[in-house]
Every structure is written in C-alpha cells, then in structure tokens.
Enzyme design. Structure first.
Site, PDB file in Angstrom:
ATOM      1  CE  LYS A 196      51.329  -9.363 117.778  1.00 22.04           C
ATOM      2  NZ  LYS A 196      51.973  -9.792 119.011  1.00 22.04           N
ATOM      3  CE  LYS A 249      51.455  -5.399 118.296  1.00 19.11           C
ATOM      4  NZ  LYS A 249      52.049  -6.391 119.144  1.00 19.11           N
TER       5      LYS A 249
END
Ligand code: PBG
Length: 326
Positions: A196, A249
């Site tokens: 992330k 992400k």
C-alpha cells in the site's frame, strides 16, 4: 501489396474480437466498497466521489442486496465514525455494539451469500487520523498491533469473512492470524493490504470518512510510490505470515507492481482501484472530456490484464450492470 502478416483479420468484427479477447472482466472479479453511517433512511452523497454515498444500515442492506442481484460476490465495508466517538486509541473499533459490528451482523443475517471484507485500521476511529497509535508525533508499531488485534476479534465475532488490515504496520498479518486462531476464528480470512503506497489518490476516500491525518502524512508506514522491490518484500512477508489474499493499492499507477507480484504470489492477488483513480474518470466525464463507460471498462480491464485476480472498485455495480446486459 503482399503482406503475409495481417493482424487486423482477428479484429474484423465483434464476434472474432470476442473470440480472441485475452482478458475478460468478470463480475466474479469485483469487490464493491461501501460506506456505512449512523442513522436511518439517510443517503449522504460524497461530493468528491460522485455516485457513492454514505449509507445508513437500512439503505446499506438494500444496496448490498442490489449488488448481489447483479452477481457481485463481495463488498468491502468502511464505517463513518462521528468525531465524538474518536479517540487516540481508536477504542470504538473494538466495541461489540458499534455501528460497524452491528453492520457486519445484519449483513450476514440479511444477505448471507455476500462475502464481507471489513477494514481493520485505526484511521476511521482515530482522533489523529492515522492508521497507527501516535505517541509524541511517532506512529507506534507494536502498540498498534494490539489495538488492531482487538478490532479484528470484534469483527470476526460479528461474522466477517475476511478482515482487511489496511494499516501497513510491520508484523500485523502474523500477529492478527495468531490472535484470530487463538480465539477460535481460524476460519476468518485475512485480505492483506500488502503493498500500500503513500498515494495522493486517497483524497476522496478520506473525505468520505473524514479521516485525513490531523498532522503529518503516512509516509513512515505507507510505501514510497517509487519502489517496486519493497512492494514485493511486503507481499512476501504477508504471505509468509498467513495472508489469504494480498493486495496492491492503488491499482492503475502500479500495474507494473501488480504484474510482478502476480508472477511471484502463491495466493490470489487483489488490486484497489482507489477513490482518486475513480474520481479522475468521473471529473473528466462530467466535463465531457471522455466517455465514462468506455474509460471505466478499459481501465478496470487493464488492472486484470496486469494480473489482478480481484479488483476493488467503486465502479463494481456499474460494471456488473454493463456485463449483465451483454
Ligand atoms: C485507510 C484506508 C485508506 C483507503 C482504504 N483504507 C486511506 C488511507 O490510507 O489514508 C483508501 C481507499 C481509496 O482511496 O479508495 N486505512
């Protein structure tokens, strides 16, 4: 003119193009993120996320039933917490009577076939707006793990299918797996936000939850957008620690990372087409600068083409509706 190679033959008409199409987006690939808020019969549109709303539980149940009727198999849930319930230790996150726990219980009762992925992170509940416990301006790793553990147990007890830790603390997947197993939740899965990045593209999401950090940024725990190998390291650690699904992400700006992770991962790979990526398409479409439906299909297909098995996208219902019409 003689031309032995004529690739255009395979593009001659719709039927041929369908036959040779390499990547097919499928409704089974999609996870729809949804926001739940306190109250009744209230739909509060999120200005920076056109088409998405904060929904009260009664309306959320309807939305999840609709998603199910179009073939969507999974939703990712995020709670909107009022400022008065936020504190530095995200205490509301472990409350068994909280809005979020109630939401999980109700959805499992009302739409049992829907796979629930529930966010485990401090930021929706934290008065600091961080994913970790803040002490003297520092994000404390190991204290945060204990808080996340309690949050995960509350969600598991409420009946979630997958807890989805999105905090990026070190060692949290192993810690959470152990806590779940020790408490009788060995069947609760972990969908790990593994790679992330500290991205500028989460802005609309933070508007939706009112969860922007009150000081500083998230760069000591979320990753540097310039790094690939570090993302692979994070993914490998999470797999070793027991993740059932790993996630990259954002998605579109990190297709190269998705591709590399897919080559190496021994568990399914998810990608999150995040709020800013969605909002960019919406904004350009509102101005008439591009065709929204074509852009939606092209960009989400590219995430699958890169290697994602599962795609979290605010477009999930629109895509499902479009695919059901074909
Ligand atoms: C935080 C979290 C964020 C998103 C999902 N979980 C925001 C952040 O890290 O600040 C972003 C999702 C999106 O932008 O669509 N735990």
């Amino acid at each position: 003119m003689y031309n032995l190679q004529r690739p255009r033959r395979n593009r001659k008409n719709h039927g041929i193009r369908s036959l040779v199409q390499e990547t097919k987006l499928n409704v089974d690939d999609l996870v729809l993120p949804l926001f739940v808020q306190e109250g009744k019969n209230t739909n509060t549109p999120i200005t920076s996320l056109p088409g998405c709303s904060r929904l009260t539980l009664d309306l959320l149940i309807e939305a999840v039933k609709e998603a199910s009727s179009f073939g969507i198999k999974s939703v990712a849930l995020f709670p909107v917490i009022s400022e008065s319930l936020k504190d530095s230790k995200a205490t509301e996150g472990k409350n068994e009577k909280s809005l979020f726990a109630e939401t999980i219980r109700c959805l499992k009762a009302e739409v049992p076939e829907m796979v629930l992925m529930t966010d485990v992170a401090m930021d929706p509940y934290s008065s600091d707006g961080h994913d970790g416990y803040v002490q003297d301006g520092e994000i404390m790793n190991d204290i945060t793990l204990e808080i996340l553990g309690e949050m995960a147990l509350t969600q598991a007890a409420a009946g979630t299918d997958f807890i989805a830790p999105s905090d990026m603390m070190d060692g949290r997947i192993g810690y959470l797996r152990e806590v779940l197993d020790e408490n009788g939740f060995s069947n609760t899965g972990i969908m790990a936000y593994s790679a992330k990045y500290a991205s500028a593209l989460y802005g609309p999401f933070r508007d939706a939850l009112d969860s922007a950090p009150k000081m500083g940024d998230k760069k000591t725990y979320q990753m540097d957008p310039a790094n690939t190998i570090e993302g692979i390291r994070e993914v490998m650690l999470d797999i070793d620690e027991g993740a059932d699904i790993v996630m990259i992400k954002p998605a579109l700006a990190y297709l190269d990372v998705i591709q590399k992770v897919k080559e190496l991962s021994t568990v399914p790979v998810a990608a999150y087409h995040v709020s800013g990526e969605y909002a960019m398409i919406k904004a350009a479409a509102e101005k008439g600068w591009l065709d929204e439906e074509l852009a939606m299909m092209e960009l989400t297909t590219s995430i699958k083409r890169a290697g994602a098995d599962i795609i979290f996208t605010y477009y999930a219902l629109d895509i499902a509706k479009k695919l059901s019409k074909k």
